[in-house]
Structure formats: C-alpha cells, structure tokens
Scaffold this motif. Structure first.
Motif, PDB file in Angstrom:
ATOM      1  N   MET A   1       0.830  -1.196   0.000  1.00  0.00           N
ATOM      2  CA  MET A   1       0.000   0.000   0.000  1.00  0.00           C
ATOM      3  C   MET A   1       0.869   1.252   0.000  1.00  0.00           C
ATOM      4  SD  MET A   1      -2.816  -1.351   2.785  1.00  0.00           S
ATOM      5  CE  MET A   1      -3.644   0.225   2.925  1.00  0.00           C
TER       6      MET A   1
ATOM      7  N   ALA B   1      -4.121  -2.216  -6.826  1.00  0.00           N
ATOM      8  CA  ALA B   1      -5.049  -2.804  -5.858  1.00  0.00           C
ATOM      9  C   ALA B   1      -5.122  -4.326  -5.991  1.00  0.00           C
ATOM     10  CB  ALA B   1      -6.434  -2.191  -6.024  1.00  0.00           C
ATOM     11  N   TRP B   2      -5.058  -4.813  -7.246  1.00  0.00           N
ATOM     12  CA  TRP B   2      -5.177  -6.262  -7.429  1.00  0.00           C
ATOM     13  C   TRP B   2      -3.988  -7.000  -6.822  1.00  0.00           C
ATOM     14  CZ3 TRP B   2      -1.692  -9.386  -9.854  1.00  0.00           C
ATOM     15  CH2 TRP B   2      -0.740  -8.785 -10.699  1.00  0.00           C
TER      16      TRP B   2
ATOM     17  N   LEU C   1      -4.637  -7.028  -2.981  1.00  0.00           N
ATOM     18  CA  LEU C   1      -5.705  -7.969  -2.650  1.00  0.00           C
ATOM     19  C   LEU C   1      -5.259  -9.413  -2.883  1.00  0.00           C
ATOM     20  CD1 LEU C   1      -8.786  -6.071  -4.131  1.00  0.00           C
ATOM     21  CD2 LEU C   1      -8.165  -6.316  -1.722  1.00  0.00           C
TER      22      LEU C   1
END
Length: 245
Positions: free
Chosen positions: A68, A74-75, A78
């Motif tokens: 982050m 984002a993928w 996650l």
C-alpha cells in the motif's frame, strides 16, 4: 455471538481460554511487532488503527502494508493478502461440520476470530464434530474461549504498538520474536508428510522468486506449493488399490 452467555458459563469456555494463555506472550510479541511495523511504514495513525481493528490477521497486514505504501496496484495488494490468508479457507472448510448448526452471524464471528493457534488447539481437542447438542455446545464454548483469549492477547498489544511505535526501540527484537511465534505455529501444523512437503516447496519458491516486485514471491510460493501438493495427491494410489496390491 462468540461471547453469548451460554458459551461464557460453559466449563469448556474456561478450558479453551486456559489452554491458549500459555501462547499469549508469543502472540503479544507478534501483535506488538505488527503494530509497530504498520506505524513505522508511513501509514497514518487512523489508517493503522482501522486496519488493526478490522483485519485481525498479522501476516496479511504485514504483507499488504508495504504494498500500500509503495503504491502497488489494488489487485496485487488484494491477491497478496488473499494468498497469505488462503489457509483460513481450508480451516473454515474443516470447521464447517462443527459450526453449521449455528446462526450465520455466529458462524461469521467464529470464522473472523479463529486463528492458526485456535484452529490447532481446537482440532487437537475435538478431532470430530459433536454428534449431540451437548457435544456441539461444548465444542462451540471451547472455540469461543480460545478465540477470546487470542483476541485479548493480540488486539490491545497491537494497538499499543501502533500508538507507541516511536517509543519502542528496535533493540527489543520484536521481529525475531514474531518469527519464532510463526515457526511454532508452522511446527504445530506440519503434522503430515504432505504438509511438510508444501512448507518446503513454498520456502524454496519464495527464495527463488525473492527478487520479484511487490512481494509477489509470496504469491508465487503459495501457488507453487498448492500445485505441488495437488500433483502429489493425484499421484497417490487410491486406498482400495493399495489394499488390492
């Protein structure tokens, strides 16, 4: 919920909590180190506290935080968090027969609060789901007591690490204490040859792929270990075939 009165007054609740307390120092050290790491990573105090209170998974917190901060897609964040916590899918499938009689909110509560250690301790004490209401109540109460002790050992100390990160010296060796805690968990779970194989394959793959960006070596290690174990399972002869031979 996991602290409903029927659980708290059951003798198994106290047994579950009592058996978990000896593990509390290791969990506290791991939680403190996780809180300090998140605070020192540049994440804001509010975001670090929110993550601590909602995620409740030290390994995925430590894996996701630097991604982050680095601005990873984002993928990737996650996928990394998902892969790191993929073992809890297996835990949940195993615990499903134990908890399916409960309302969905209670099942979600147990699923959220169950950790590696509580899973290990629970399955050692109860190898098979209860076949009577009394047995199922005892198992639920034990799991609730174990989860409660784990949460109390982890959450306040992790929050302390976030808030007081600047006052906790690195010479305390919290990272090493956390590693020792994880090694203890690994040794408890590595109880079969297939689990030992998966741990060895994952370790080698993680080292080989260490230079990948965004800690993708974690994802690679998990994928390779899963594929290796699935292949090994398919190569095993069926039990009936073994007896016939």
């Amino acid at each position: 919920m996991f602290l409903k009165r029927a659980n708290r007054i059951h003798p198994e609740f106290r047994i579950g909590a009592a058996e978990m307390w000896p593990q509390a120092p290791g969990m506290a050290a791991w939680g403190l180190m996780t809180g300090v790491a998140m605070a020192n990573s540049g994440m804001g105090l509010g975001a670090a506290l929110l993550m601590t209170l909602t995620v409740f998974a030290g390994s995925s917190q430590l894996a996701a935080t630097p991604l982050m901060i680095a601005g990873a897609p984002a993928w990737v964040i996650l996928a990394t968090a998902f892969c790191v916590n993929l073992r809890f899918v297996v835990f949940s499938l195993h615990l499903r027969p134990y908890l399916m009689h409960l309302p969905w909110l209670e099942r979600i509560s147990h699923g959220y609060l169950t950790t590696d250690l509580t899973y290990v301790m629970f399955t050692k004490r109860f190898p098979h789901p209860g076949d009577t209401p009394e047995a199922r109540n005892a198992q639920e109460a034990y799991l609730a007591g174990s989860n409660t002790a784990t949460w109390i050992s982890w959450m306040p100390i992790s929050i302390t690490g976030v808030v007081l990160a600047n006052f906790i010296p690195t010479t305390w060796g919290l990272g090493f204490a956390g590693i020792l805690c994880l090694i203890g968990i690994l040794c408890s779970l590595a109880s079969t040859r297939l689990r030992l194989l998966s741990a060895a394959v994952a370790a080698v793959a993680a080292i080989v792929a260490y230079q990948l960006p965004f800690k993708l070596n974690i994802v690679v290690a998990i994928a390779v270990a899963v594929l290796a174990c699935m292949g090994t399972e398919k190569l095993r002869p069926a039990p009936g075939k073994e007896r016939a031979e």
